[in-house]
Design an enzyme around this catalytic site. Structure first.
Site, PDB file in Angstrom:
ATOM      1  N   LYS A 115       0.817  -1.216   0.000  1.00  0.00           N
ATOM      2  CA  LYS A 115       0.000   0.000   0.000  1.00  0.00           C
ATOM      3  C   LYS A 115       0.846   1.258   0.000  1.00  0.00           C
ATOM      4  O   LYS A 115       0.490   2.271  -0.607  1.00  0.00           O
ATOM      5  CB  LYS A 115      -0.954   0.016   1.203  1.00  0.00           C
ATOM      6  N   LYS A 202      -4.771  -9.599  -7.020  1.00  0.00           N
ATOM      7  CA  LYS A 202      -5.944  -9.805  -6.188  1.00  0.00           C
ATOM      8  C   LYS A 202      -7.094  -8.902  -6.642  1.00  0.00           C
ATOM      9  O   LYS A 202      -6.840  -7.768  -7.041  1.00  0.00           O
ATOM     10  CB  LYS A 202      -5.530  -9.419  -4.768  1.00  0.00           C
ATOM     11  N   LYS A 205     -10.605  -3.336  -4.043  1.00  0.00           N
ATOM     12  CA  LYS A 205     -11.477  -2.160  -4.098  1.00  0.00           C
ATOM     13  C   LYS A 205     -10.793  -1.021  -4.838  1.00  0.00           C
ATOM     14  O   LYS A 205     -11.453  -0.142  -5.377  1.00  0.00           O
ATOM     15  CB  LYS A 205     -11.791  -1.686  -2.668  1.00  0.00           C
TER      16      LYS A 205
HETATM   17  P1  TYM Z   1     -10.732  -5.498   3.782  1.00  0.00           P
HETATM   18  O1  TYM Z   1     -11.728  -4.426   3.996  1.00  0.00           O
HETATM   19  O2  TYM Z   1      -9.597  -5.242   2.837  1.00  0.00           O
HETATM   20  O3  TYM Z   1     -11.439  -6.812   3.281  1.00  0.00           O
HETATM   21  C1  TYM Z   1     -12.532  -7.357   3.998  1.00  0.00           C
HETATM   22  C2  TYM Z   1     -12.459  -8.869   3.972  1.00  0.00           C
HETATM   23  O4  TYM Z   1     -12.458  -9.332   2.617  1.00  0.00           O
HETATM   24  C3  TYM Z   1     -11.359 -10.190   2.380  1.00  0.00           C
HETATM   25  N1  TYM Z   1     -10.880 -10.000   1.009  1.00  0.00           N
HETATM   26  C4  TYM Z   1     -10.781 -10.971   0.108  1.00  0.00           C
HETATM   27  N2  TYM Z   1     -11.054 -12.292   0.167  1.00  0.00           N
HETATM   28  C5  TYM Z   1     -10.859 -13.026  -0.945  1.00  0.00           C
HETATM   29  N3  TYM Z   1     -10.416 -12.505  -2.125  1.00  0.00           N
HETATM   30  C6  TYM Z   1     -10.133 -11.185  -2.239  1.00  0.00           C
HETATM   31  N4  TYM Z   1      -9.712 -10.674  -3.386  1.00  0.00           N
HETATM   32  C7  TYM Z   1     -10.317 -10.362  -1.087  1.00  0.00           C
HETATM   33  N5  TYM Z   1     -10.144  -9.029  -0.843  1.00  0.00           N
HETATM   34  C8  TYM Z   1     -10.485  -8.831   0.446  1.00  0.00           C
HETATM   35  C9  TYM Z   1     -10.305  -9.751   3.393  1.00  0.00           C
HETATM   36  O5  TYM Z   1      -9.369 -10.769   3.651  1.00  0.00           O
HETATM   37  C10 TYM Z   1     -11.154  -9.412   4.603  1.00  0.00           C
HETATM   38  O6  TYM Z   1     -11.443 -10.584   5.340  1.00  0.00           O
HETATM   39  N6  TYM Z   1      -7.691  -5.390   7.736  1.00  0.00           N
HETATM   40  C11 TYM Z   1      -8.974  -5.852   7.280  1.00  0.00           C
HETATM   41  C12 TYM Z   1     -10.151  -5.331   8.102  1.00  0.00           C
HETATM   42  C13 TYM Z   1     -10.020  -5.537   9.579  1.00  0.00           C
HETATM   43  C14 TYM Z   1     -10.174  -6.757  10.252  1.00  0.00           C
HETATM   44  C15 TYM Z   1     -10.007  -6.457  11.632  1.00  0.00           C
HETATM   45  C16 TYM Z   1     -10.444  -8.060   9.842  1.00  0.00           C
HETATM   46  C17 TYM Z   1      -9.780  -4.575  10.511  1.00  0.00           C
HETATM   47  N7  TYM Z   1      -9.776  -5.139  11.740  1.00  0.00           N
HETATM   48  C18 TYM Z   1     -10.087  -7.448  12.607  1.00  0.00           C
HETATM   49  C19 TYM Z   1     -10.508  -9.050  10.823  1.00  0.00           C
HETATM   50  C20 TYM Z   1     -10.333  -8.742  12.175  1.00  0.00           C
HETATM   51  C21 TYM Z   1      -9.170  -5.388   5.844  1.00  0.00           C
HETATM   52  O7  TYM Z   1      -8.540  -4.488   5.386  1.00  0.00           O
HETATM   53  O8  TYM Z   1     -10.159  -6.001   5.186  1.00  0.00           O
END
Ligand code: TYM
Length: 338
Positions: A115, A202, A205
């Site tokens: 990032k 991947k 967003k």
């Molecule tokens: P975020 O917002 O990027 O993504 C949310 C969830 O979606 C999953 N994900 C994917 N799974 C499969 N294929 C993909 N291409 C893909 N892109 C995203 C992510 O693995 C995630 O589960 N850091 C985290 C948010 C967070 C969090 C937490 C998660 C903050 N605190 C505590 C668990 C526990 C994040 O950026 O997710």
């Protein structure tokens, strides 16, 4: 204080363009876990601002993630849906954990490197310490299980290291075994959904190409068009998963089909072996539309009444806070804050 044995915590960032990867890698599993666990699902707005967000869009996107949770089937009465910034205990614990985690540990986080890119000096301090806030999110509820996509695995390992170091660092003051080591749940046939335009990237967003992802607000026509245009190869569909090696785009579409239909990749291959993607793609589009459009429709209905979403988030925050406060009070005692 009781130690939960089956508490789930997970979060999604309200940064817009909620996509199929978020759904198949995470949100869909959030729904299933409600039967067996006490679940907290958070909209992590404090994580979102580690990269600049337009305030109006942030508010809209926060409600949209909440709407997606509910539309996908999460019950906000039996479980908890809330936004992170409403429960100040996350930030308070994050500060303590910032003093437990080590610079070296955080420097190894691949997501920060991706990032921040070449402009590390210009990245926010928040982006660097992002995984510590994530550890705090989980540990403030002493959550035992964390459903996530594959890309969050390293952050979960860090959360476990931080929990263990906290438990060791203050062992003279009652911290032994205080935080359980949270277990990642990385489940299903699509733990890492790839871009529809490039099987080595991947689905994300922030990809500049909207054609790279199917979002939870896409229309039926958008979904059909994006799948039709998805990059593939000229080979027929193989008989076994072995035959998908070195064919990332083919592997990705088969994985998406398997996850949407609740099958394994081998099941899907058994049905389509020998056919070309010209025949496979319309079936995939049909399936994606069948599974996603009810969620999209329900999200739109919920988004028509933002005040109701805000009420749900406020109620969730109150209940989350009640769980977090005693843990925070105990942490303060352990650390020696008077
Ligand atoms: P975020 O917002 O990027 O993504 C949310 C969830 O979606 C999953 N994900 C994917 N799974 C499969 N294929 C993909 N291409 C893909 N892109 C995203 C992510 O693995 C995630 O589960 N850091 C985290 C948010 C967070 C969090 C937490 C998660 C903050 N605190 C505590 C668990 C526990 C994040 O950026 O997710």
């Amino acid at each position: 204080m009781t130690m939960p044995t089956n508490r789930v915590f997970s979060g999604v960032q309200p940064t817009g363009n909620l996509h199929l990867g978020n759904y198949l890698g995470a949100i869909r599993h959030f729904v299933g876990l409600q039967k067996t666990h006490q679940c907290l699902y958070c909209v992590v707005d404090m994580h979102a601002i580690t990269v600049w967000q337009d305030p109006k869009e942030l508010a809209h996107n926060t409600r949209e993630v909440a709407a997606a949770y509910i539309a996908a089937g999460i019950n906000p009465k039996e479980h908890i849906i809330f936004n992170q910034s409403k429960v100040s205990a996350h930030a308070e614990l994050a500060w303590v954990l910032n003093c437990v985690g080590r610079m070296g540990w955080l420097s190894r986080m691949t997501q920060f490197k991706e990032k921040a890119g070449k402009h590390k000096e210009n990245a926010s301090v928040g982006l660097f310490t992002y995984p510590v806030l994530m550890a705090a999110d989980i540990l403030i509820y002493r959550a035992t299980h964390v459903p996530v996509g594959d890309d969050q695995k390293q952050h979960l390992e860090l959360a476990r290291d931080i929990a263990q170091k906290f438990n060791n660092d203050f062992s003279g003051n009652g911290s032994e075994g205080f935080f359980p080591a949270p277990e990642p749940l990385i489940m299903g046939a699509a733990t890492r959904v790839m871009s529809l335009r490039d099987g080595s990237k991947k689905m994300s967003k922030s990809d500049p190409s909207a054609m790279s992802r199917i979002t939870l607000t896409d229309t039926v026509d958008d979904i059909a068009k994006k799948i039709k245009k998805a990059k593939t190869d000229m080979e027929p569909i193989p008989e076994t998963a072995e035959g998908l090696k070195e064919r990332p785009e083919a592997d990705n579409l088969v994985g998406i089909f398997a996850a949407l239909s609740g099958q394994t990749k081998d099941d899907v291959l058994a049905d389509f072996a020998g056919q070309g993607f010209g025949a496979f793609k319309p079936k995939l589009a049909e399936l994606a539309i069948e599974k996603l459009s009810p969620i999209t429709g329900e999200m739109a209905r919920l988004m028509d009444d933002p005040a109701e979403i805000d009420r749900i988030l406020a109620d969730g925050a109150e209940r989350a806070s009640a769980l977090a406060q005693p843990v925070l009070a105990e942490v303060k005692k352990i650390v020696g804050f008077v």
